[in-house]
Write a protein that holds these residues in place. Structure first.
Motif, PDB file in Angstrom:
ATOM      1  N   MET A   1      51.034  34.788  -7.070  1.00  0.00           N
ATOM      2  CA  MET A   1      51.462  33.717  -6.142  1.00  0.00           C
ATOM      3  C   MET A   1      51.516  34.589  -4.863  1.00  0.00           C
ATOM      4  O   MET A   1      52.124  35.824  -4.867  1.00  0.00           O
ATOM      5  CB  MET A   1      52.762  33.233  -6.496  1.00  0.00           C
ATOM      6  N   SER A   2      50.945  33.871  -3.800  1.00  0.00           N
ATOM      7  CA  SER A   2      50.994  34.585  -2.446  1.00  0.00           C
ATOM      8  C   SER A   2      52.344  34.055  -1.793  1.00  0.00           C
ATOM      9  O   SER A   2      52.907  32.953  -1.961  1.00  0.00           O
ATOM     10  CB  SER A   2      50.021  34.175  -1.720  1.00  0.00           C
ATOM     11  N   PHE A   3      53.037  34.831  -0.925  1.00  0.00           N
ATOM     12  CA  PHE A   3      54.358  34.467  -0.369  1.00  0.00           C
ATOM     13  C   PHE A   3      53.984  34.016   1.176  1.00  0.00           C
ATOM     14  O   PHE A   3      54.733  34.395   1.883  1.00  0.00           O
ATOM     15  CB  PHE A   3      55.304  35.609  -0.561  1.00  0.00           C
ATOM     16  N   GLN A   4      53.055  33.118   1.158  1.00  0.00           N
ATOM     17  CA  GLN A   4      53.030  32.488   2.471  1.00  0.00           C
ATOM     18  C   GLN A   4      53.967  31.786   2.978  1.00  0.00           C
ATOM     19  O   GLN A   4      54.492  30.875   2.294  1.00  0.00           O
ATOM     20  CB  GLN A   4      51.583  31.994   2.697  1.00  0.00           C
ATOM     21  N   LEU A   5      54.036  31.576   4.404  1.00  0.00           N
ATOM     22  CA  LEU A   5      55.200  30.921   4.964  1.00  0.00           C
ATOM     23  C   LEU A   5      54.751  29.165   4.949  1.00  0.00           C
ATOM     24  O   LEU A   5      53.606  29.163   5.302  1.00  0.00           O
ATOM     25  CB  LEU A   5      55.730  31.392   6.454  1.00  0.00           C
ATOM     26  N   SER A   6      55.532  28.333   4.827  1.00  0.00           N
ATOM     27  CA  SER A   6      55.285  27.012   5.113  1.00  0.00           C
ATOM     28  C   SER A   6      55.117  26.550   6.474  1.00  0.00           C
ATOM     29  O   SER A   6      55.675  27.501   7.629  1.00  0.00           O
ATOM     30  CB  SER A   6      56.365  26.029   4.572  1.00  0.00           C
ATOM     31  N   ASN A   7      54.512  25.713   7.160  1.00  0.00           N
ATOM     32  CA  ASN A   7      54.335  25.422   8.189  1.00  0.00           C
ATOM     33  C   ASN A   7      55.667  25.059   9.189  1.00  0.00           C
ATOM     34  O   ASN A   7      55.718  25.669  10.287  1.00  0.00           O
ATOM     35  CB  ASN A   7      53.554  24.214   8.606  1.00  0.00           C
ATOM     36  N   SER A   8      56.563  24.560   8.669  1.00  0.00           N
ATOM     37  CA  SER A   8      57.944  24.226   9.224  1.00  0.00           C
ATOM     38  C   SER A   8      58.514  25.777   9.182  1.00  0.00           C
ATOM     39  O   SER A   8      59.329  25.550  10.523  1.00  0.00           O
ATOM     40  CB  SER A   8      58.705  23.296   8.276  1.00  0.00           C
ATOM     41  N   MET A   9      58.571  26.395   8.370  1.00  0.00           N
ATOM     42  CA  MET A   9      59.168  27.449   8.335  1.00  0.00           C
ATOM     43  C   MET A   9      58.609  28.680   9.606  1.00  0.00           C
ATOM     44  O   MET A   9      59.326  29.322  10.503  1.00  0.00           O
ATOM     45  CB  MET A   9      59.225  28.416   6.995  1.00  0.00           C
ATOM     46  N   LEU A  10      57.334  28.445   9.674  1.00  0.00           N
ATOM     47  CA  LEU A  10      56.487  29.279  10.589  1.00  0.00           C
ATOM     48  C   LEU A  10      56.722  28.795  12.150  1.00  0.00           C
ATOM     49  O   LEU A  10      57.240  29.612  13.051  1.00  0.00           O
ATOM     50  CB  LEU A  10      54.868  29.327  10.397  1.00  0.00           C
ATOM     51  N   ASP A  11      57.085  27.514  12.291  1.00  0.00           N
ATOM     52  CA  ASP A  11      57.418  26.694  13.291  1.00  0.00           C
ATOM     53  C   ASP A  11      58.623  27.282  13.962  1.00  0.00           C
ATOM     54  O   ASP A  11      59.025  27.472  15.152  1.00  0.00           O
ATOM     55  CB  ASP A  11      57.439  25.226  13.523  1.00  0.00           C
ATOM     56  N   GLN A  12      59.851  27.358  13.233  1.00  0.00           N
ATOM     57  CA  GLN A  12      61.015  27.803  13.242  1.00  0.00           C
ATOM     58  C   GLN A  12      61.052  29.529  13.856  1.00  0.00           C
ATOM     59  O   GLN A  12      61.625  29.701  14.824  1.00  0.00           O
ATOM     60  CB  GLN A  12      61.908  27.859  12.078  1.00  0.00           C
ATOM     61  N   LEU A  13      60.246  30.239  13.097  1.00  0.00           N
ATOM     62  CA  LEU A  13      60.247  31.375  13.494  1.00  0.00           C
ATOM     63  C   LEU A  13      59.594  31.637  15.190  1.00  0.00           C
ATOM     64  O   LEU A  13      59.921  32.586  15.583  1.00  0.00           O
ATOM     65  CB  LEU A  13      59.404  32.305  12.588  1.00  0.00           C
ATOM     66  N   VAL A  14      58.656  30.856  15.133  1.00  0.00           N
ATOM     67  CA  VAL A  14      57.800  30.942  16.488  1.00  0.00           C
ATOM     68  C   VAL A  14      58.911  30.463  17.506  1.00  0.00           C
ATOM     69  O   VAL A  14      58.991  31.344  18.645  1.00  0.00           O
ATOM     70  CB  VAL A  14      56.728  30.097  16.592  1.00  0.00           C
ATOM     71  N   ASP A  15      59.625  29.506  17.398  1.00  0.00           N
ATOM     72  CA  ASP A  15      60.547  29.108  18.389  1.00  0.00           C
ATOM     73  C   ASP A  15      61.648  30.262  18.423  1.00  0.00           C
ATOM     74  O   ASP A  15      62.236  30.347  19.662  1.00  0.00           O
ATOM     75  CB  ASP A  15      61.324  27.953  17.828  1.00  0.00           C
ATOM     76  N   PHE A  16      62.145  30.578  17.478  1.00  0.00           N
ATOM     77  CA  PHE A  16      63.077  31.728  17.532  1.00  0.00           C
ATOM     78  C   PHE A  16      62.549  33.205  18.372  1.00  0.00           C
ATOM     79  O   PHE A  16      63.113  33.520  19.344  1.00  0.00           O
ATOM     80  CB  PHE A  16      63.544  32.243  16.326  1.00  0.00           C
ATOM     81  N   ARG A  17      61.294  33.314  18.174  1.00  0.00           N
ATOM     82  CA  ARG A  17      60.685  34.547  18.647  1.00  0.00           C
ATOM     83  C   ARG A  17      60.548  34.273  20.392  1.00  0.00           C
ATOM     84  O   ARG A  17      60.802  35.068  21.222  1.00  0.00           O
ATOM     85  CB  ARG A  17      59.307  35.016  18.185  1.00  0.00           C
ATOM     86  N   HIS A  18      60.099  33.096  20.658  1.00  0.00           N
ATOM     87  CA  HIS A  18      59.967  32.826  21.960  1.00  0.00           C
ATOM     88  C   HIS A  18      61.251  32.532  22.767  1.00  0.00           C
ATOM     89  O   HIS A  18      61.393  33.252  23.924  1.00  0.00           O
ATOM     90  CB  HIS A  18      59.298  31.368  22.074  1.00  0.00           C
ATOM     91  N   THR A  19      62.553  32.223  21.850  1.00  0.00           N
ATOM     92  CA  THR A  19      63.706  32.364  22.798  1.00  0.00           C
ATOM     93  C   THR A  19      64.138  33.610  22.889  1.00  0.00           C
ATOM     94  O   THR A  19      64.726  34.138  24.120  1.00  0.00           O
ATOM     95  CB  THR A  19      65.048  31.574  21.583  1.00  0.00           C
ATOM     96  N   ILE A  20      63.986  34.692  21.878  1.00  0.00           N
ATOM     97  CA  ILE A  20      64.253  36.257  22.101  1.00  0.00           C
ATOM     98  C   ILE A  20      63.520  36.689  23.202  1.00  0.00           C
ATOM     99  O   ILE A  20      63.893  37.400  23.966  1.00  0.00           O
ATOM    100  CB  ILE A  20      64.064  36.750  20.929  1.00  0.00           C
ATOM    101  N   HIS A  21      62.034  36.270  23.102  1.00  0.00           N
ATOM    102  CA  HIS A  21      61.439  36.778  24.156  1.00  0.00           C
ATOM    103  C   HIS A  21      61.815  36.371  25.507  1.00  0.00           C
ATOM    104  O   HIS A  21      61.628  37.269  26.651  1.00  0.00           O
ATOM    105  CB  HIS A  21      59.650  36.272  23.878  1.00  0.00           C
ATOM    106  N   ARG A  22      62.301  35.304  25.775  1.00  0.00           N
ATOM    107  CA  ARG A  22      62.687  34.839  27.045  1.00  0.00           C
ATOM    108  C   ARG A  22      63.790  35.510  27.438  1.00  0.00           C
ATOM    109  O   ARG A  22      64.073  35.603  28.785  1.00  0.00           O
ATOM    110  CB  ARG A  22      62.890  33.330  27.045  1.00  0.00           C
ATOM    111  N   HIS A  23      64.389  36.279  26.902  1.00  0.00           N
ATOM    112  CA  HIS A  23      66.019  36.657  26.970  1.00  0.00           C
ATOM    113  C   HIS A  23      65.947  38.144  26.749  1.00  0.00           C
ATOM    114  O   HIS A  23      66.792  38.583  25.524  1.00  0.00           O
ATOM    115  CB  HIS A  23      67.061  35.927  26.622  1.00  0.00           C
ATOM    116  N   PRO A  24      65.069  38.854  27.038  1.00  0.00           N
ATOM    117  CA  PRO A  24      64.887  40.506  26.537  1.00  0.00           C
ATOM    118  C   PRO A  24      66.331  41.241  27.150  1.00  0.00           C
ATOM    119  O   PRO A  24      66.926  41.196  28.087  1.00  0.00           O
ATOM    120  CB  PRO A  24      63.617  41.128  27.238  1.00  0.00           C
ATOM    121  N   ASP A  25      66.896  42.131  26.211  1.00  0.00           N
ATOM    122  CA  ASP A  25      67.930  43.271  26.513  1.00  0.00           C
ATOM    123  C   ASP A  25      67.420  44.391  26.578  1.00  0.00           C
ATOM    124  O   ASP A  25      66.471  44.698  25.550  1.00  0.00           O
ATOM    125  CB  ASP A  25      69.034  42.947  25.772  1.00  0.00           C
TER     126      ASP A  25
END
Length: 401
Positions: A1-25
Motif C-alpha cells: 500500500m502506498s501512502f499517497q495523499l488524497s486530493n482534499s488533503m493535498l489542497d489543504q497543505l497547498v493552502d497552508f504552504r501558501h499562507t506561510i509563504h506570504r508571511h515569512p519570519d
C-alpha cells in the motif's frame, strides 16, 4: 500500500504552504509562523504539544528563538517501540522575493527562498495522517525548529530541557534541492553536509592625518597579510579537490576599513570570512590556523585583535541504520532515488541531532531547471508535498507498524 495523499488533503497543505509563504519570519523571530503552525497542529489533537522550544540569549542580552514546536503522537503501545523524530524548519530569509505568484511574500525584504514553507507543509501533512491513524507502537515527534539559517536553532533546541525530556531515539529530515530531477531523492551514508562558520576578525590601530600616516597605526598591511594567509589555507577551489576529510574552503565575504574619508589614515578594519570543511575535526584545525594567523599578524603590526564567530554549523553526518530505513521507504513507495555522490557544500544544523542519536537527512529534487535555493525567484514546488509525506509516513509504518 502506498501512502499517497488524497486530493482534499493535498489542497489543504497547498493552502497552508501558501499562507506561510506570504508571511515569512526571519531566523529566531518566527512568532507569526509558530502561531500558525500551533493552531494547525492543535486542530489535529496530538497527544502532546510542546511550545516555546529553542530560546537563546545573545551576548548583548537580547532574547531570540523560543518559537520551536514539537507535536507528539503516541502509538497504541508507546513503550513497546522507539521514538522517531521528524524535523522541519520555521524560518525564512532576508531576501526580496521576485514573483508574480498570488502567494508571494507580503513582507518587503523577507521571503521563504529556501523552501522551509514546503518542509513545514510536509510535516503538517504527516501530522494529519498520524491524527487519524496512530502507529501500533512507539511514538512520533514532529519538530518545527527555529533559526536553521543561522545555525543557532538546532543547537538551542537540543540544549532545551523540555526537548531533552522527549528523548528521541532517531531522527529524520529532508531538504529540497533544485538541480535534481523533480521528485527524485538523493541519499547518502556518512558525510552529508559540510561544517561551516563565519569568523569576524577585527583589527584596531590608531588614526592619524592622511598626510602623516606614519604617525598612526593603520591596519592596512595587517588586512592584506591576513587575507593572503586565509586564502592560502584553502584548497576548496583547487582543480580536482575532492570533498573529503582534507577539504578546506575559505571564502572572504566582507572587508571594511576606516571611514569614508580622504583626510584620515584609518585605525580600524574588519575581515569577515566563512570557513568550510567536511568534518568537525578538520574545522577545528582550520579555526586554529585562522586564529594563529590573525594573532601573529596583529602582534607583528602592533594592532589590537578581536575575533568573534557566528553562523556556526557542525558537520551533518548520516548514520547507516537510519539511512537504510529511508532507503527501504523509498523502495517501498517506488520513489526514484540515487546515491548522492559527494557531501553538499552547504551546511545544515540538523547535524546537531545526529550527535546524540542516529539521524539521516536526504535531498528531494525540486527540478533540474528550478531556481536555486536563496535566489529571489525561488518557490517550493507544491508537487513535492505528497512525496515528502509519503516517505516520512512509510518510515513510520515500517518501523512502528
Amino acid at each position: 500500500m502506498s501512502f499517497q495523499l488524497s486530493n482534499s488533503m493535498l489542497d489543504q497543505l497547498v493552502d497552508f504552504r501558501h499562507t506561510i509563504h506570504r508571511h515569512p519570519d526571519l531566523p529566531g523571530l518566527e512568532i507569526g509562523t509558530a502561531n500558525r503552525v500551533e493552531a494547525a497542529l492543535t486542530a489535529l489533537s496530538p497527544d502532546r504539544l510542546v511550545t516555546g522550544l529553542g530560546a537563546w540569549q545573545e551576548p548583548d542580552g537580547s532574547q531570540w528563538g523560543g518559537t520551536g514546536i514539537a507535536a507528539l503522537f503516541d502509538g497504541e503501545h508507546p513503550e513497546d517501540g522507539p521514538t522517531l523524530l521528524f524535523r522541519c524548519e520555521l524560518d525564512g530569509l532576508p531576501i526580496s522575493e521576485q514573483s508574480d505568484a498570488a502567494h508571494r511574500s507580503a513582507i518587503d525584504g523577507q521571503a521563504h527562498s529556501c523552501g522551509h514553507d514546503g518542509h513545514m507543509a510536509i510535516m503538517l501533512g504527516l501530522a494529519m495522517r498520524l491524527a487519524t491513524n496512530r502507529p501500533a507502537r512507539g511514538r512520533v515527534i514532529l519538530l518545527f525548529q527555529p533559526a536553521e539559517e543561522t545555525g543557532k536553532g538546532a543547537r538551542a533546541v537540543a540544549k532545551d530541557p523540555a526537548f531533552q525530556a522527549l528523548k528521541p531515539d532517531m531522527a529524520f529530515a529532508l531538504h529540497n534541492l533544485p538541480g535534481l530531477g523533480l521528485g527524485t531523492v538523493w541519499l547518502k551514508d556518512g558525510a552529508m553536509c559540510c561544517a561551516s562558520r563565519g569568523m569576524r576578525i577585527a583589527l584596531e590601530g590608531k588614526t592619524s592625518h592622511a598626510s602623516l600616516p606614519q604617525d598612526g597605526i593603520s591596519p592596512l598591511d595587517g588586512v592584506m597579510r591576513i587575507v593572503a594567509g586565509l586564502k592560502a589555507l584553502s584548497n576548496g577551489l583547487d582543480e580536482g579537490q575532492q570533498l573529503d576529510a582534507d577539504f578546506k574552503l575559505v571564502t572572504i565575504t566582507h572587508i571594511e576599513m576606516g571611514e569614508a574619508c580622504f583626510g584620515v589614515s584609518p585605525a580600524r578594519a574588519e575581515i569577515w570570512v566563512t570557513l568550510r570543511t567536511v568534518t568537525d575535526d578538520a574545522m577545528a584545525g582550520l579555526v586554529e590556523a585562522a586564529h594563529s594567523l590573525a594573532t601573529e599578524t596583529a602582534k607583528a603590526e602592533g594592532l589590537a585583535l578581536t575575533i568573534s564567530e557566528d553562523d556556526v554549523f557542525d558537520a551533518c553526518t548520516n548514520a547507516p541504520e537510519t539511512t537504510q530505513m529511508v532507503r527501504q521507504a523509498l523502495e517501498a513507495e517506488d520513489i526514484p532515488h540515487a546515491h548522492q555522490p559527494d557531501p553538499m557544500r552547504f551546511s545544515e544544523d540538523f547535524g546537531i541531532f545526529g550527535q546524540s542519536h542516529p539521524a539521516t537527512l536526504f535531498l528531494l529534487g525540486a527540478g533540474k531547471s528550478h531556481p536555486q535555493l536563496h535566489n529571489p525567484d525561488y518557490d517550493f514546488p507544491d508537487s513535492l508535498l505528497s512525496s515528502g509525506v509519503q516517505i516520512f509516513e512509510r518510515i513510520i509504518r515500517q518501523t512502528l507498524g
